[in-house]
Design a protein around this motif. Sequence first.
Motif, PDB file in Angstrom:
ATOM      1  N   VAL A 148       0.817  -1.227   0.000  1.00  0.00           N
ATOM      2  CA  VAL A 148       0.000   0.000   0.000  1.00  0.00           C
ATOM      3  C   VAL A 148       0.849   1.274   0.000  1.00  0.00           C
ATOM      4  O   VAL A 148       0.315   2.370  -0.102  1.00  0.00           O
ATOM      5  CB  VAL A 148      -0.957   0.062   1.223  1.00  0.00           C
ATOM      6  N   GLY A 151      -0.046   4.756  -1.578  1.00  0.00           N
ATOM      7  CA  GLY A 151      -1.485   4.988  -1.485  1.00  0.00           C
ATOM      8  C   GLY A 151      -2.193   5.307  -2.792  1.00  0.00           C
ATOM      9  O   GLY A 151      -3.189   6.023  -2.807  1.00  0.00           O
ATOM     10  N   GLU A 152      -1.703   4.760  -3.921  1.00  0.00           N
ATOM     11  CA  GLU A 152      -2.426   4.959  -5.182  1.00  0.00           C
ATOM     12  C   GLU A 152      -3.715   4.130  -5.148  1.00  0.00           C
ATOM     13  O   GLU A 152      -3.791   3.115  -4.461  1.00  0.00           O
ATOM     14  CB  GLU A 152      -1.552   4.510  -6.362  1.00  0.00           C
ATOM     15  N   LYS A 153      -4.700   4.588  -5.919  1.00  0.00           N
ATOM     16  CA  LYS A 153      -6.028   3.959  -5.868  1.00  0.00           C
ATOM     17  C   LYS A 153      -5.953   2.456  -6.190  1.00  0.00           C
ATOM     18  O   LYS A 153      -6.537   1.631  -5.499  1.00  0.00           O
ATOM     19  CB  LYS A 153      -6.946   4.667  -6.870  1.00  0.00           C
ATOM     20  N   ARG A 154      -5.181   2.130  -7.235  1.00  0.00           N
ATOM     21  CA  ARG A 154      -5.092   0.725  -7.654  1.00  0.00           C
ATOM     22  C   ARG A 154      -4.438  -0.125  -6.558  1.00  0.00           C
ATOM     23  O   ARG A 154      -4.853  -1.244  -6.286  1.00  0.00           O
ATOM     24  CB  ARG A 154      -4.267   0.637  -8.940  1.00  0.00           C
ATOM     25  N   GLN A 155      -3.390   0.444  -5.920  1.00  0.00           N
ATOM     26  CA  GLN A 155      -2.711  -0.273  -4.835  1.00  0.00           C
ATOM     27  C   GLN A 155      -3.677  -0.594  -3.704  1.00  0.00           C
ATOM     28  O   GLN A 155      -3.713  -1.715  -3.200  1.00  0.00           O
ATOM     29  CB  GLN A 155      -1.569   0.579  -4.271  1.00  0.00           C
ATOM     30  N   LEU A 156      -4.452   0.408  -3.313  1.00  0.00           N
ATOM     31  CA  LEU A 156      -5.367   0.219  -2.185  1.00  0.00           C
ATOM     32  C   LEU A 156      -6.445  -0.810  -2.523  1.00  0.00           C
ATOM     33  O   LEU A 156      -6.801  -1.637  -1.691  1.00  0.00           O
ATOM     34  CB  LEU A 156      -6.002   1.561  -1.795  1.00  0.00           C
ATOM     35  N   ARG A 157      -6.920  -0.757  -3.771  1.00  0.00           N
ATOM     36  CA  ARG A 157      -7.955  -1.711  -4.189  1.00  0.00           C
ATOM     37  C   ARG A 157      -7.404  -3.149  -4.170  1.00  0.00           C
ATOM     38  O   ARG A 157      -8.026  -4.057  -3.633  1.00  0.00           O
ATOM     39  CB  ARG A 157      -8.447  -1.353  -5.595  1.00  0.00           C
ATOM     40  N   GLU A 158      -6.240  -3.328  -4.768  1.00  0.00           N
ATOM     41  CA  GLU A 158      -5.663  -4.678  -4.861  1.00  0.00           C
ATOM     42  C   GLU A 158      -5.177  -5.193  -3.508  1.00  0.00           C
ATOM     43  O   GLU A 158      -5.198  -6.387  -3.249  1.00  0.00           O
ATOM     44  CB  GLU A 158      -4.499  -4.679  -5.873  1.00  0.00           C
ATOM     45  N   SER A 159      -4.734  -4.255  -2.646  1.00  0.00           N
ATOM     46  CA  SER A 159      -4.218  -4.687  -1.340  1.00  0.00           C
ATOM     47  C   SER A 159      -5.324  -5.298  -0.482  1.00  0.00           C
ATOM     48  O   SER A 159      -5.074  -6.188   0.327  1.00  0.00           O
ATOM     49  CB  SER A 159      -3.561  -3.524  -0.605  1.00  0.00           C
ATOM     50  N   ALA A 235       0.082  -4.174  -8.795  1.00  0.00           N
ATOM     51  CA  ALA A 235      -0.289  -2.861  -8.243  1.00  0.00           C
ATOM     52  C   ALA A 235       0.889  -2.049  -7.675  1.00  0.00           C
ATOM     53  O   ALA A 235       0.999  -0.862  -7.961  1.00  0.00           O
ATOM     54  CB  ALA A 235      -1.372  -3.041  -7.188  1.00  0.00           C
TER      55      ALA A 235
END
Length: 493
Positions: A148, A151-159, A235
């Motif tokens: 994470v 804190g990019e959107k894709r990172q947070l979603r996939e995490s 991500a």
Amino acid sequence: MINLPLFPIILPFLFAILLLFFKDNIRVQRSLTCIGLVISLVAALFLVAKVKADGIQALTLGSWPAPFGISMVSDMFSALLVTTTLLLTLCVVIYSFTAIGKERERFFYYPAILFMVTGVNGAFTTGDIFNMFVFFEVLLIASYVLIVLGGEKRQLRESMKYILVNVISSALFVITVAFLYSVIGTLNMADISVKIAQIGQPGIITVIAILMLIVFGVKGSIFPLYFWLPGSYAAPPIPVLALFGALLTKVGVYAIMRTYTLFFVHDIGFTHEILYVLSILTIIAGCIGALAYFDLKQIIIYNIVIAVGVILFGAAQMNESGLSGAVFYLIHDMLIKGALFLLIGIIIYVTGTSNLRKMGGLMKTHAPLGWIYLIAAFGLAGIPPLSGFIGKLLIVKGAFEADHVWGSIILLLSSLIVLLSVIRIFIYAFWGEPVALPKTERRPYRRMMIPAVVLVVLSVFYGVGTEWLMPYMTDAANVLLQPSIYIDAVLKE
């Protein structure tokens, strides 16, 4: 007696704690991380030499005799994996100086890496099945921070998916260990092996074996449990992806190999047949994914899945050739995947995209990158005399000895698909008409090339120097083939 097996675990841990006090001083963080990894790597090399000279190094903490105390065991298999882990992490950390960005460096990036290494090396070294769970949790918690970070959107979603899958598999791990303890009455891995041998392998032990395969299969991403991997690994930034791709799945693979050669060896016709079938399906699923995508990250990520299948296919044969090949290929894959992820990171930096269709003609502007990538690609596909070839050759030999001819044919065909997937990157990115490149500086490009080139050169030496390395691989395979060597080393204390 010097407690050598503990050094590659304790040193990264101590340096990680030290780094927490220098949150905003990036220069100190970088220096301390490198010093910690170099000292740990030297300790690991000494450990390999010690194991080669004097046999398995086992120590039981707190002056308790085994199996009552917590045992740490370094045999040749775990010592080689610990050394490779530290070497790879050092290269990724040096690459990160340029590639990760100062904002991420300030937010406990380096301590998280060192905590993760602590968990990985601990999982490789522990001789206690519950302790393996503890070290899994250490490396997973550190990986949650890394996935994470930024804190990019894709990172947070996939995490979210990554954490959820791992929390469920960890819960199943604890339940399985509790089952095992209720049947056997011990957690020491050598002692578990002895106790299972005494009672034969009743049905409940076979059920536990399959549960273990599910738990470690999620961590190691075998078919059909790899569904979370492509999205989650794509991500985070490239240095984090390189660490995850080269190290984390290998811990799951190691755990399967260790438990399936030490504990569950009395009903091979059932347990190892399932492992064999799943490994073949894993190879096929990885091949389909590697050909389906035009995204650099996804192609190499699906190649991780293929490699997991290849290694476990070797382990399922349960003979010297198969297991030697699996050990050899496991270490080869850690080095070559690390190198490839760093190289595609450089391609993405230069082109500003990971979409193959938007690239072209890099050979005219970045020829050294092209040639180094091509060597790494050939190494991954197993073109002789590179390291991928020797591992696969031994695995196929083991499969023929075990009458698994069809499996061998699928394995050899998968090599062609791996070659096709990585050469496609070469053709799209480096051949053809040059496309307009975003403005990038040459200096970061050169800095990022150094650790990538080091890993590629190491993988070449690993293949060319097989003759010198083979005694180490044979030692590692012998411990897996003959559990009594491991048991005697731990329980004789």
